[in-house]
Scaffold this motif. Sequence first.
Motif, mmCIF file in Angstrom:
data_model
loop_
_atom_site.group_PDB
_atom_site.id
_atom_site.type_symbol
_atom_site.label_atom_id
_atom_site.label_comp_id
_atom_site.label_asym_id
_atom_site.label_seq_id
_atom_site.Cartn_x
_atom_site.Cartn_y
_atom_site.Cartn_z
ATOM 1 N N HIS A 1 2.414 5.319 -4.613
ATOM 2 C CA HIS A 1 1.738 4.023 -4.518
ATOM 3 C C HIS A 1 2.325 3.175 -5.637
ATOM 4 C CE1 HIS A 1 -1.819 1.185 -4.313
ATOM 5 N NE2 HIS A 1 -1.385 0.979 -5.556
ATOM 6 N N HIS B 1 -5.597 -2.819 0.285
ATOM 7 C CA HIS B 1 -4.654 -1.934 -0.393
ATOM 8 C C HIS B 1 -3.834 -2.779 -1.361
ATOM 9 C CE1 HIS B 1 -0.940 0.825 -0.148
ATOM 10 N NE2 HIS B 1 -1.826 1.368 -0.957
ATOM 11 N N ASP C 1 2.680 1.759 -0.247
ATOM 12 C CA ASP C 1 2.864 3.211 -0.276
ATOM 13 C C ASP C 1 4.211 3.558 0.334
ATOM 14 O OD1 ASP C 1 0.366 3.514 -1.356
ATOM 15 O OD2 ASP C 1 -0.587 4.212 0.499
HETATM 16 ZN ZN LIG Z 1 -1.434 3.149 -2.012
#
Ligand SMILES: [Zn+2]
Length: 465
Positions: free
Chosen positions: A443, A362, A366
């Motif tokens: 994000h 990732h 987030d």
């Molecule tokens: Zn993300």
Amino acid sequence: MMLARGRRAFLCLLVILFLFSAQPLEAALGAEGTIIHVVERGETLSVIAAHYGTTVETIVQANGIANPNLIYVGQRLTIPTQGSVAPEESYVVQPGDTLSAIAVRFGTTVSAIAQANDISNPSLIYPGQRLTIPSAVQQPSELPTQAQVHVVRPGEYLSQIARLYGTTVWALAVANDLSNPSLIYSGQRLIIPTQSATLPAPIKVVEFVPPRVTQGHTLLLKVRAEEEVSLAGSIDGRSLTFTGAGGEYWALAGFPPWSEPGAHPWSIVATDNEGRAVEASGYVVVTAAEFPIQYIDLPPEREGLLDPELVQAEWARVKALFVQVTPSKLWRGRFLLPVEGEVSSLFGTRRSYEGGPVASYHMGVDYAAPEGAPVVAANSGRIALAEELTVRGNTVIIDHGLGVHSGYFHLSRIAVAPGQEVGRGTLIGYVGSTGLATGAHLHWEMRIGEIGVDPTEWTARAIPE
Ligand SMILES: [Zn+2]
């Protein structure tokens, strides 16, 4: 049970330490700045060099030895030392002492004492132990910027490698951030610290902040020169963008979460006003981070968004923006958190989609936040992209200059236009769940060139400080 095992391990180690101290290495102080070593049976030049933290070549030169394999028992060797050596002190460890407390008391370092006493684990010293306290010739840093690298061969031990380069297991462990010196692996690249960093004039200082960089983090490279120079350089083959003037310069480098722990090469070229160029190079150490694993199930209607060709094409589009370098720094100070909300997925989290393999990292953080919550620019810059993308949804990318960008994905609405200048805290859009998202969240990511780095590091401190 645990206690008993711990005590036994400790006792075993004491035995080993005593054996070490009984090694037949005898030395006497000779003329100022040198040590005289009388060769014992079974000794080789490399063993002797390792013992004094010097190299075979240095001893060969100092003694005019024609063949380094031919030394004889009883031969008196001059061991050159760096600078003049004050007589060494010794200290008997008292109950409650730690090596770091002793180092502070004598104005030296833990690694210097460990090296002088062949201590492989500096947390294991014992009352009554007699330590040699080396006269402190202070090194500016425990990790010199100029260093060699050694690629570990199958079956090699750290102690062999230390001997090969005339250094110690402890020095290698410190330079390479090895928590367990017996766990090295074939192919691993180890930094071999050198005794003194020699940088070619007019380069005076090459400094890394932090001295060792963690996977997924940002490295600040500072260069000081005696005069105005122009600088170019690279780390890991990725080019560096230097800024600064008057002999003080800096550049940033990002290390992705999948950077190999160990030594990574850097090099810089400094060119003066007359066009004379000098090059300096070395290695910087990347240390391992632990990244959590997350298993994600997508709503059926969004599964098509994982089509690799589509993902790749969109990445190509975004990457083309990330690699653009605006030559001036547009950000100031620390970055703001762009939204209020709980972190729902950390940077670097390993991901498996739809029960597939853990194949991706990732590349942002987030933040869970309600649909429509305001999203602000984390720092000042120019809007490089503001449009709807398939995977990232409604996307804003801000160019902060010097190759640094921040990205804001899955927005419900966008409030800025490409080319627009924004300040730190300017409203740029609203939280949503557009694109490849399982619910309303922001994000947020940071890029140095195309390399994604942990954005929370940029909110925690001003880069450069
Ligand atoms: Zn993300």
